[in-house]
Design a protein around this motif. Structure first.
Motif, PDB file in Angstrom:
ATOM      1  N   HIS A   8      14.163  -8.949   3.291  1.00 52.16           N
ATOM      2  CA  HIS A   8      14.481  -7.528   3.379  1.00 52.16           C
ATOM      3  C   HIS A   8      13.438  -6.759   4.197  1.00 52.16           C
ATOM      4  O   HIS A   8      12.284  -7.197   4.314  1.00 52.16           O
ATOM      5  CB  HIS A   8      14.577  -6.948   1.967  1.00 52.16           C
ATOM      6  CG  HIS A   8      15.265  -5.622   1.909  1.00 52.16           C
ATOM      7  ND1 HIS A   8      16.617  -5.496   2.114  1.00 52.16           N
ATOM      8  CD2 HIS A   8      14.788  -4.370   1.666  1.00 52.16           C
ATOM      9  CE1 HIS A   8      16.954  -4.214   1.992  1.00 52.16           C
ATOM     10  NE2 HIS A   8      15.853  -3.508   1.731  1.00 52.16           N
ATOM     11  N   ILE A   9      13.845  -5.629   4.710  1.00 51.78           N
ATOM     12  CA  ILE A   9      12.964  -4.791   5.525  1.00 51.78           C
ATOM     13  C   ILE A   9      11.713  -4.400   4.737  1.00 51.78           C
ATOM     14  O   ILE A   9      11.780  -4.162   3.528  1.00 51.78           O
ATOM     15  CB  ILE A   9      13.711  -3.515   6.023  1.00 51.78           C
ATOM     16  CG1 ILE A   9      12.819  -2.722   6.989  1.00 51.78           C
ATOM     17  CG2 ILE A   9      14.167  -2.640   4.853  1.00 51.78           C
ATOM     18  CD1 ILE A   9      13.570  -1.655   7.758  1.00 51.78           C
ATOM     19  N   LEU A 116       0.419  -5.639  -5.491  1.00 51.40           N
ATOM     20  CA  LEU A 116       1.015  -4.388  -5.962  1.00 51.40           C
ATOM     21  C   LEU A 116       1.842  -4.572  -7.240  1.00 51.40           C
ATOM     22  O   LEU A 116       2.441  -3.613  -7.723  1.00 51.40           O
ATOM     23  CB  LEU A 116       1.902  -3.777  -4.866  1.00 51.40           C
ATOM     24  CG  LEU A 116       1.216  -3.424  -3.540  1.00 51.40           C
ATOM     25  CD1 LEU A 116       2.225  -2.814  -2.562  1.00 51.40           C
ATOM     26  CD2 LEU A 116       0.058  -2.456  -3.774  1.00 51.40           C
ATOM     27  N   VAL A 149      -3.298  -8.544   1.707  1.00 53.68           N
ATOM     28  CA  VAL A 149      -4.406  -7.613   1.504  1.00 53.68           C
ATOM     29  C   VAL A 149      -5.571  -8.323   0.813  1.00 53.68           C
ATOM     30  O   VAL A 149      -6.705  -8.282   1.277  1.00 53.68           O
ATOM     31  CB  VAL A 149      -3.946  -6.380   0.694  1.00 53.68           C
ATOM     32  CG1 VAL A 149      -5.141  -5.494   0.335  1.00 53.68           C
ATOM     33  CG2 VAL A 149      -2.914  -5.586   1.491  1.00 53.68           C
TER      34      VAL A 149
HETATM   35  N1  LIG Z   1      -0.305  -4.012  -0.365  1.00 48.54           N
HETATM   36  C1  LIG Z   1       0.244  -4.841   0.489  1.00 48.54           C
HETATM   37  N2  LIG Z   1       0.912  -4.348   1.529  1.00 48.54           N
HETATM   38  C2  LIG Z   1       1.479  -5.201   2.379  1.00 48.54           C
HETATM   39  C3  LIG Z   1       1.376  -6.586   2.180  1.00 48.54           C
HETATM   40  N3  LIG Z   1       2.081  -7.188   3.200  1.00 48.54           N
HETATM   41  C4  LIG Z   1       2.554  -6.187   3.962  1.00 48.54           C
HETATM   42  N4  LIG Z   1       2.209  -4.992   3.480  1.00 48.54           N
HETATM   43  C5  LIG Z   1       2.590  -3.723   4.054  1.00 48.54           C
HETATM   44  O1  LIG Z   1       3.981  -3.573   4.019  1.00 48.54           O
HETATM   45  C6  LIG Z   1       4.464  -2.863   5.167  1.00 48.54           C
HETATM   46  C7  LIG Z   1       5.525  -3.645   5.865  1.00 48.54           C
HETATM   47  O2  LIG Z   1       5.014  -4.862   6.321  1.00 48.54           O
HETATM   48  P1  LIG Z   1       5.668  -5.661   7.503  1.00 48.54           P
HETATM   49  O3  LIG Z   1       4.912  -6.938   7.574  1.00 48.54           O
HETATM   50  O4  LIG Z   1       5.794  -4.861   8.714  1.00 48.54           O
HETATM   51  O5  LIG Z   1       7.095  -5.910   6.885  1.00 48.54           O
HETATM   52  P2  LIG Z   1       8.294  -6.664   7.545  1.00 48.54           P
HETATM   53  O6  LIG Z   1       8.948  -7.483   6.525  1.00 48.54           O
HETATM   54  O7  LIG Z   1       7.841  -7.375   8.761  1.00 48.54           O
HETATM   55  O8  LIG Z   1       9.258  -5.486   7.958  1.00 48.54           O
HETATM   56  P3  LIG Z   1      10.490  -5.562   8.980  1.00 48.54           P
HETATM   57  O9  LIG Z   1      10.119  -6.521  10.039  1.00 48.54           O
HETATM   58  O10 LIG Z   1      10.700  -4.204   9.510  1.00 48.54           O
HETATM   59  O11 LIG Z   1      11.642  -6.045   8.186  1.00 48.54           O
HETATM   60  C8  LIG Z   1       3.221  -2.651   6.036  1.00 48.54           C
HETATM   61  O12 LIG Z   1       2.788  -1.344   5.873  1.00 48.54           O
HETATM   62  C9  LIG Z   1       2.227  -3.645   5.508  1.00 48.54           C
HETATM   63  O13 LIG Z   1       0.912  -3.214   5.670  1.00 48.54           O
HETATM   64  C10 LIG Z   1       0.668  -7.080   1.064  1.00 48.54           C
HETATM   65  O14 LIG Z   1       0.551  -8.264   0.812  1.00 48.54           O
HETATM   66  N5  LIG Z   1       0.127  -6.169   0.239  1.00 48.54           N
END
Ligand SMILES: Nc1nc2c(ncn2[C@@H]2O[C@H](COP(=O)(O)OP(=O)(O)OP(=O)(O)O)[C@@H](O)[C@H]2O)c(=O)[nH]1
Ligand SMILES: [Mg+2]
Length: 694
Positions: A8-9, A116, A149
């Motif tokens: 998911h996004i 989280l 993180v």
């Molecule tokens: N606290 C926390 N935040 C995270 C973690 N992984 C990703 N994020 C945050 O979640 C948000 C989305 O992360 P992305 O990696 O861009 O998510 P994605 O799945 O690639 O999103 P899409 O490609 O648009 O589907 C960002 O702001 C990241 O910093 C994590 O392990 N812990």
């Protein structure tokens, strides 16, 4: 090994790839601005023991599922991402359904953003995930809690990925080369570069390839495989190919195109397939239902034609025909996904069975039986099953091409199955060993029965024989099969006639007797104006139909020719008349002569002379220009084969002299018009055309 993300996004796919590889794949300005992935991202990670892992990062946004599909279709291993603080969401389920429809069996679940979530929440989400995976190929996959993180779980994940790369090994580079293009760009100083996953086979620097479906030809100038310069790229590698060719440019090649071995270039737009509808669908598929078809990195509109009587309902699987808006480069066995026309949801998917699906008779029992064979999947089993079903033979070249089989793979299968090969022009047909033996046995017994029933005929007509046998081979293949049998001395071919090697024509005693009385009437001083059938009948006091029938029969074995309707000349006389034409032409300064000159040489009536010349015209022996004619040097021996000045009753051993004109035209399966009779005179009405003025 190619690892693909899914999920998911905003669940942390891109962050995870970045943490693992150090590469931020969200490079577009818009991706940075919106904080989401829009296009596919690519990154690499060398494993300590050698192999390089390729990563394809896909967007999670519901509007970009088509992009996710383009990225997911070439992967070996899925990194299925679910955020611990969010749980299973719509695209978690949709991506999972897609991964399952694409047949991806290896993967693990990254429970991201674990920092989280409370332990209780983690456990809850993990249980949720285990439940949704249970009905898929990924059932039981490991769930690893992680955080980009805090770094929790990252080392464990890396270890699992390296172990998987090790245990899965390389994909076998089976089949001919195919690469599904996901990007095409121009590199300064290099030229046009395309990237994608090699679906099958391998490619080497210097190879000629074709960009399909457009059909652009190109040469591979250089290769990067898994991000490193290489001499070859193999199945399972992500490759960048530098292509050179007259019409090759970054604009000419698009995501969805397939770069392939030139032999494989044969785009398909009507494909029989087996389709599964997702259980979440609310309604059954309807006849001619429009869908979006996603195959490899391509996407096109299509319609569904249901081939089975039972409806294709949610959760069901049935054979269908897909009628595409535009052709695609595919292979039998390839998986695909179907989405609704407004691109809002995934409705199902399946496997291609036959790229050359028929537009008609597409749901007959025979056709459905073929599709059952094609569903066996593994080429050797498919071919074995097809050979046992109607029509009883398989176009081996087409089969190998549509299954992307390499030459040696086809050869191995052909050998393993004892396939009998019959080549005809550019095609090679295969018959199963049992079918072949049965065909040969029936062919021989058909000829035996025919000779028994028609001892006076030189043989059975090529086409008539072909239509009597099962399997009914295409004419060129049947011709080649007969030639093979003729070389082996089992049958003999005389122009359009096929007979057993030992068969000789025999007249019945009555016919022989009647011919002994007729023949002298056609010979002697009157040979250039012999009596017509009616006159012969009167003189000999026999019914005219008997005379006509026997004359035609004698004609078939080449002793007489029906120069005009009911007007038979001895073959020897016809040969003599050809010689007269030759003499006249030789005596003429221009090589041409008139009908009157011809008539005078034979001391004939004008009408008969004209009929003779028209007979020659029809057979191309003479070439007419106004009132003048000249001889066609290529055809002078047309009636010369049996030239024999003396008149003798037909002896059985002369029966082989079948009409030389009625040779089968193996191209069309039809014979040219023979002197007497049709391609198979025995089955045709009396050849009234012959001899009538035209
Ligand atoms: N606290 C926390 N935040 C995270 C973690 N992984 C990703 N994020 C945050 O979640 C948000 C989305 O992360 P992305 O990696 O861009 O998510 P994605 O799945 O690639 O999103 P899409 O490609 O648009 O589907 C960002 O702001 C990241 O910093 C994590 O392990 N812990
Ligand atoms: Mg992303």
């Amino acid at each position: 090994m190619i690892v693909g993300t899914a999920g998911h996004i905003d669940h942390g796919k891109t962050s995870l790839v970045r943490t693992l590889t150090g590469v931020d794949t969200d490079r577009l300005k818009e991706e940075k601005a919106r904080g989401i992935s829009i296009d596919l991202g690519f990154a690499y990670l060398p494993a300590p023991d050698g192999p390089v892992l390729g990563f394809v990062d896909v967007p999670g946004h519901e509007r970009f599922v088509h992009t996710m599909l383009a990225g997911a279709s070439g992967i070996d291993f899925v990194l299925f991402v679910v955020a611990a603080d969010d749980g299973v969401m719509p695209q978690t389920l949709e991506h999972l359904a897609i991964i399952d429809l694409l047949g991806i069996e290896h993967g693990l679940v990254a429970l991201t953003k674990s920092d989280l979530a409370s332990p209780r929440q983690r456990a809850q989400v993990a249980a949720e995930i285990t439940a949704v995976l249970s009905a898929t190929r990924l059932a039981g996959a490991e769930v690893i809690p992680l955080s980009t993180v805090t770094g929790e779980g990252i080392e464990a994940l890396r270890g699992r990925l390296f172990a998987a790369a090790h245990s899965l090994g390389r994909r076998t580079a089976r089949g001919r080369f195919r690469l599904a293009v996901d990007r095409s760009f121009t590199l300064a100083g290099t030229g046009t570069v395309v990237t994608g996953t090699v679906l099958s086979g391998e490619v080497a620097v210097g190879d000629q390839v074709v960009v399909s479906p457009a059909g652009l030809t190109a040469r591979v100038r250089s290769i990067h495989a898994q991000n490193r310069p290489a001499e070859r790229g193999r199945a399972g590698d992500r490759c960048a190919l530098n292509l050179a060719g007259e019409r090759i440019s970054k604009e000419a090649i698009r995501r969805g195109d397939v770069v392939l071995d030139p032999v494989l270039h044969a785009p398909a737009d009507r494909i029989d397939a087996v389709v599964r509808l997702l259980p979440a669908e609310t309604r059954p598929a309807t006849q001619w239902m429009p869908v979006r078809l996603h195959h490899a990195a391509s996407e096109t509109g299509a319609r569904i034609v249901l081939l089975e009587d039972a409806p294709l309902g949610p959760g069901g699987e049935k054979r269908v025909q897909l009628v595409l808006e535009k052709p695609i480069a595919a292979a039998a066995g390839d998986r695909f996904v179907l989405r609704d026309t407004s691109a809002q949801r995934t409705i199902g998917g399946g496997r291609f069975l036959d790229l050359r699906a028929p537009a008609r008779k597409r749901r007959t029992p025979v056709r459905l039986a073929q599709l059952e064979a094609l569903m066996l999947g593994e080429p050797e089993r498919v071919l074995a099953a097809l050979l046992e079903r109607e029509p009883g033979y398989v176009d081996l070249g087409g089969f190998a091409r549509d299954h992307a089989l390499a030459e040696d793979e086809l050869a191995r299968i052909v050998q393993a199955l004892d396939v009998v090969r019959v080549s005809a022009k550019a095609q090679v047909f295969g018959l199963g060993p049992v079918t072949w033996l049965r065909l040969k046995r029936v062919l021989v017994s058909t000829l035996e029965a025919f000779h028994q029933a028609n001892p006076d005929l030189p043989g059975i007509g090529f086409e008539r024989l072909r239509l009597q046998l099962e399997p009914r081979l295409p004419a060129p293949a049947f011709a080649s099969l007969l030639q093979g049998l003729a070389r082996a001395g089992e049958v003999a071919l005389d122009g359009a006639w096929v007979r057993l090697a030992g068969h000789e024509v025999r007249l019945t005693p009555q016919d022989e007797h009647l011919w002994e009385r007729i023949a002298p009437l056609l010979a002697g001083a009157e040979r250039f104006r012999p009596p017509r059938t009616r006159d012969i009948a009167q003189v000999l006091d026999v019914p005219e139909p008997d005379v006509r029938r026997l004359a035609k029969l004698i004609g078939r074995i080449g002793k007489v020719d029906e120069v005009a309707h009911d007007h038979f000349f001895l073959r020897a006389t016809v040969a003599e008349m050809v010689q007269i034409g030759v003499d006249l032409a030789a005596a003429s300064p221009t090589g041409e002569f008139t009908a009157a000159q011809f008539r005078d040489r034979m001391n004939n009536g004008r009408k008969v002379a004209i009929q003779i010349l028209e007979f020659f015209d029809r057979h191309g022996v003479t070439l007419r220009r106004g009132d003048l004619r000249r001889m066609n040097s290529h055809r002078l021996d047309l009636f010369g084969a049996t030239a024999d000045a003396r008149v003798e009753p037909v002896k059985s051993d002369q029966g082989r002299e079948a009409s030389p004109v009625g040779r089968p035209d193996f191209k069309s399966g039809r014979g040219r018009e023979p002197v007497l009779g049709g391609f198979d005179s025995h089955s045709l009405p009396p050849p009234s055309r012959v001899g009538s003025a035209q």
